[in-house]
Design an enzyme around this catalytic site. Structure first.
Site, PDB file in Angstrom:
ATOM      1  CB  CYS A   1     -36.837  30.266 -47.437  1.00  0.00           C
ATOM      2  SG  CYS A   1     -36.391  28.549 -47.253  1.00  0.00           S
TER       3      CYS A   1
ATOM      4  NE  ARG B   1     -12.397  31.662 -20.303  1.00  0.00           N
ATOM      5  CZ  ARG B   1     -13.104  32.758 -20.550  1.00  0.00           C
ATOM      6  NH1 ARG B   1     -13.787  33.323 -19.581  1.00  0.00           N
ATOM      7  NH2 ARG B   1     -13.132  33.290 -21.748  1.00  0.00           N
TER       8      ARG B   1
ATOM      9  NE  ARG C   1      -7.181  26.794 -32.639  1.00  0.00           N
ATOM     10  CZ  ARG C   1      -8.307  26.890 -31.930  1.00  0.00           C
ATOM     11  NH1 ARG C   1      -9.447  27.043 -32.538  1.00  0.00           N
ATOM     12  NH2 ARG C   1      -8.269  26.823 -30.625  1.00  0.00           N
TER      13      ARG C   1
END
Lengths: 649, 332
Positions: A168, A54, A117
């Site tokens: 846990c 992209r 940001r």
């Protein structure tokens, strides 16, 4: 459309872009095509293969190079006469100070993390430069405009807190694959390959078994000339066999749960994988070291069985010791480290087998472990286009027409791109207003160090804090401090708040400043004796500006009475492009009011397939509320409000 | 699903998007063939998006020679005369697109698309045209519809701050996730001709004014025999006259097609790059959705206007073609 006035505003504008990634590449291209002539771009990252689908300004041959620089060069090819200045640097570097920011007419963010940001937001506020902020994930995206005093700042709305799991759940009672991933990544991987001095809860599961902890210490010691596979087998038996067996001895835990099954290597892989003399190919570079490759496993989408996972576990561990021994002790998990991903996938899957949790492919495990945010080119292109449209309005000082725009996946009322009027600044925002915060803390127990780490850095997002009580400085971080002062501050860090040279007690008012961000805030201190370990793991509580509500019920504290210490933080916002709009599947419990609503809407607006009624109903509603015939109307219906209304807390 | 696995190289390159649409969709994409006509800025954006996404092949048709003006919103053309002189738009764009993704086969087909026979279109799964006259849009859409196989058809145009996409997926079945279930849906699309023949008074009152404005200009160019986009503000009187006629025929108030909007469309013959990016992005996304068969495709018009920032989906079809996805299989 560009009018003359608009064109000249564009031509003379100085623009700062922060981020040259998914949005950044698209943005730089669109800015250049739109006629911008003076663009500065900061990005600290280098190019990776997974960017290439992209980030279209980058090619295979650019892998490893600076994103900012390659993006600049690529855009100059089709717009050679404009000026683009690239900085291969962290935006938090001190050279990018308020004076630097003041040189720009507008700042455009295409960032991938909350921290940066917030930092840029503060610098823009301090420099009084308008900020256009953006984010995408999958097909969702958004663009917002922030102008000091006119619209809310980026931090006016509390940001989602990182997702956490009770210790846990991770150490003893995993019920989802993600718990196994967190265990493999934050406990086992860290224990074997990370900093030995870090606290690690790997063996914390049994309070009555003193021998086992002694036993476990040498288990993780790998003697020099030891057989590495033998060592791997020992670790395997210890963490997947012995530790499970010990856990089973606490019968209380398993009353209402399925018992896990201890797994021993001899039952899974009776034969050793390697001969003593070692048989791996020589000369492979660190980057290429892969257990999948050496075991002949090809497809990362395959879900391996227990035996294959066990092989990958042993082989990846062996390769770490064989090929990357010098890094051991300093490693932290990195989603782009193939061998680390292989090890974590295998370990998580073996643990999942124990607990009868469905196994996952390496591809899926990598996504979970690396908090990889889904990303496609089209959304980034759309968002970049919207950023430029807002940037042009900012340059024309057309503030009445600023819009926040959401790019939706399942639009309800035909609006795939939905503009919304920006909100006014939040009057109780500690960042852009001067509202004091208050902190409840046990001033006798909590040290200055806790305050600095848990509040000043983690919550307030400061890099170079200066902490003052009246005129006296309690603590300061900076490059040009006197040595004796550094020593005093270091000593102060280990003192309880009430024992500092200027004691911090109930009623004390602290001023915290970040000199780089030119940001300061005031904190009123309130002493409180007790804190709930599970609900308030920091041992202190900051209020005044309200943090995103972390729904405690969703943390499912499964440990019935078992002691749990600190909750393990799991970052959810560190992927390629973190975004405000979260996918609805995971982590909805962590989104703020606004975001939760948006998620709900995008979920609930999946068209129902009952026929025509939905469409006509929507349509009627739209007609009712939308009576204005202006061309540039902004649709605001009840639903839009619920979609975008923010909780003013 | 198809048995064929993605290669290691594909998995690495497409990692982030496989996380969005899955490996099956990626495989379908890599087997799809796209025809593209009219290489302006919006189409350049669209081509970039689908080449990055990893479709099987992209075939470009546009024999116009590269002129200065073509450079304005098209980043696929480098402003170097020596590079583009004597080449067609399709050839220059092809060279640039190839570099974006070596796994995609990008090529050029020469000739006048209007004269290509029906069989030519059979080679493709998707046809995208831009900068076409009304007649050409109808013609190519018809040819796609004559084939026994379903060829998805799209038109796209940007004028100044506005953009329009039209989609014809004919009879389209797809699956989508609703909560945890996957459901099968079906949509029936009208052809371009059918869609624009729907009487205006039959449309919902709040239909985007851009729809009407684009039809007026499209028809004006048609009757005046202009090339697409070959209009100027001097044409306003003619446009207003045509608007009056159309509105009267359709019993629609002329206020639904405002003067100001028509003026903007007439002036804005140059593309506005941010709008190209947005429209090219939405179109890319829709083509990817339709090929992969995942997610609700848009039916059947999309409009964006930078003036108000709205991106609107409009369903312009005869009411009986069903404006909602019909559920064909809900046995879950």
């Amino acid at each position: 459309m560009a009018s003359q006035e608009q064109l000249s505003a564009i031509k003379v504008a100085r623009v700062l872009m922060v981020g040259a990634g998914g949005i950044g590449c698209e943005l730089l291209k669109t800015l250049a095509l739109s006629g911008f002539q003076d663009i500065h771009i900061i990005d600290m990252d280098t190019i990776e293969v997974s960017n290439l689908n992209r980030q279209f300004l980058f090619r295979q041959s650019h892998v490893g190079q600076s994103k900012a620089k390659v993006a600049r060069d690529a855009v100059l090819r089709f717009r050679p006469n404009i000026s683009i200045t690239s900085y291969h640097a962290n935006v938090k570097d001190s050279r990018f100070n308020v004076d630097f920011f003041k040189e720009f007419d507008v700042v455009l963010n295409g960032l991938d993390n909350l921290d940066a940001r917030r930092h840029v937001n503060r610098l823009c506020l301090a420099a009084d430069v308008p900020l256009v902020e953006s984010g995408t994930t999958g097909f969702l995206g958004q663009v917002t405009v922030h102008l000091k005093g006119k619209t809310e700042c980026y931090e006016c709305q509390p940001k989602p807190a990182p997702k956490t799991y009770p210790v846990c759940t991770i150490t003893s009672t995993p019920s989802k694959f993600v718990h196994c991933i967190v265990w493999a990544k934050d406990l086992l991987f860290a224990k074997l390959f990370g900093d030995k001095n870090q606290e690690n809860d790997l063996n914390l599961r049994s309070n009555d078994d003193a021998n086992s902890s002694e036993h476990s210490e040498d288990v993780f010691e790998c003697g020099k000339d030891k057989d590495i596979e033998q060592y791997g087998r020992r670790i395997y038996d210890h963490v997947f066999g012995h530790n499970i067996k010990v856990a089973l001895s606490t019968e209380e835990t398993w009353k209402n749960r399925n018992k896990p099954r201890p797994i021993y290597i001899k039952d899974v892989l009776p034969e050793k994988l390697t001969k003593e003399n070692g048989n791996t190919k020589n000369g492979c570079a660190t980057d290429d070291v892969s257990a999948m490759a050496s075991l002949g496993l090809k497809n990362p989408q395959d879900v391996w069985g227990l035996a294959e996972n066990s092989r990958v576990f042993l082989e990846s561990l062996r390769l770490f010791f064989l090929k990357r021994e010098e890094e051991i002790g300093n490693l932290t998990f990195d989603k782009d480290d193939q061998l680390a991903v292989e090890f974590v996938t295998a370990a998580a899957n073996i643990r999942a087998s124990s607990f009868d949790i469905p196994l996952h492919s390496l591809f899926e495990a990598k996504g979970i472990a690396g908090n990889i945010v889904h990303a496609v080119a089209t959304t980034n292109a759309i968002i970049a286009g919207l950023i430029v449209i807002e940037a042009i309005k900012v340059l024309k000082k057309d503030s009445s027409n600023y819009r926040m725009t959401y790019c939706l996946e399942h639009p309800s009322k035909k609006l795939l791109l939905m503009p919304v009027e920006p909100y006014e600044p939040n009057k109780s925002c500690y960042v852009c207003s001067e509202t004091p915060l208050s902190l409840e803390v046990n001033t006798h127990c909590s040290k200055l160090r806790d305050f600095v780490e848990k509040i000043v850095k983690a919550k307030l997002g400061m890099n170079f804090p200066l902490i003052m009580l009246g005129a006296s400085i309690l603590y300061e971080v900076g490059e040009d401090l006197e040595e004796d002062m550094v020593a005093i501050y270091a000593a102060n860090l280990d003192k309880a708040l009430s024992e500092l040279p200027s004691p911090v007690t109930s009623g004390t008012v602290l001023t915290i400043e970040d000199l780089q961000q030119e940001f300061s805030c005031i904190i009123n201190i309130k002493h409180r004796e007790e804190f709930d370990e599970e609900k308030e793991p920091d041992g202190m509580l900051l209020s005044g500006w309200v943090e995103a509500p972390v729904d405690k019920d969703n943390n499912k504290p499964l440990g019935n009475g078992e002691s749990t210490s600190n909750a393990l933080p799991e970052e959810i916002m560190e992927g390629e492009k973190d975004v405000e709009i979260q996918e609805t599947s995971e982590g909805t419990e962590n989104v703020t009011g606004k975001k939760r609503k948006l998620s709900e809407v995008s979920k609930s607006t999946t068209p129902d397939h009952s026929g025509l009624s939905d469409e006509s109903r929507n349509h009627n509603q739209l007609e009712k509320i939308d009576v204005d015939d202006e061309d540039d109307e902004l649709i605001i219906s009840d639903d839009w409000e619920s979609l975008t209304k923010k909780k003013r807390l | 699903m198809d048995g064929e696995e993605l290669t290691e190289q594909e998995t690495a390159l497409y990692d982030r998007q496989i996380r969005v649409w899955g490996a099956d969709a990626q495989r379908r994409l890599s087997k799809s063939h796209i025809l593209v006509y009219g290489m302006k800025g919006t189409v350049a954006e669209f081509c970039k998006n689908i080449v990055l996404a990893g479709v099987g092949s992209v075939t470009l048709v546009d024999d116009r020679v590269v002129a200065e003006e073509a450079l304005s919103a098209n980043f696929l053309i480098l402003p170097d005369k020596n590079q583009y002189q004597g080449k067609t738009l399709a050839e220059v764009c092809c060279d640039s697109l190839k570099e974006f993704n070596h796994m995609v086969h990008v090529s050029v087909e020469k000739g006048d698309i209007s004269t290509f026979g029906v069989e030519f279109f059979e080679k493709f799964d998707t046809v995208v045209i831009s900068c076409c006259s009304l007649a050409k849009k109808k013609l190519i859409n018809q040819k796609c519809r004559k084939l026994s196989k379903r060829v998805a058809f799209y038109t796209v145009d940007c004028r100044g701050s506005c953009g329009e996409i039209f989609v014809d997926l004919q009879d389209y079945k797809y699956s989508k996730k609703k909560l945890e279930e996957t459901i099968e849906c079906q949509l029936e699309y009208p052809s371009f001709e059918e869609a624009i023949s729907v009487p205006w008074r039959a449309l919902p009152r709040r239909v985007s004014k851009l729809y009407f404005a684009m039809r007026v200009i499209e028809l004006f160019e048609d009757v005046e025999d202009r090339n697409p986009g070959e209009t100027s503000i001097a044409d306003l009187p003619g446009i207003l006259k045509l608007r009056k006629e159309l509105c009267e025929t359709n019993s629609l108030s002329e206020s639904q097609v405002p003067d100001a909007l028509l003026e903007r469309l007439l002036i804005g013959t140059r593309e506005f790059p941010p709008v190209c990016a947005i429209i090219g992005g939405i179109l890319g996304q829709e083509v990817i959705k339709a090929i992969s068969g995942k997610g609700d495709p848009l039916k059947n018009f999309f409009f964006f206007d930078a003036m108000d920032g709205k991106g609107l989906i409009e369903d312009i079809s005869e009411p009986n073609t069903g404006s909602q996805a019909a559920l064909i299989n809900d046995d879950m």
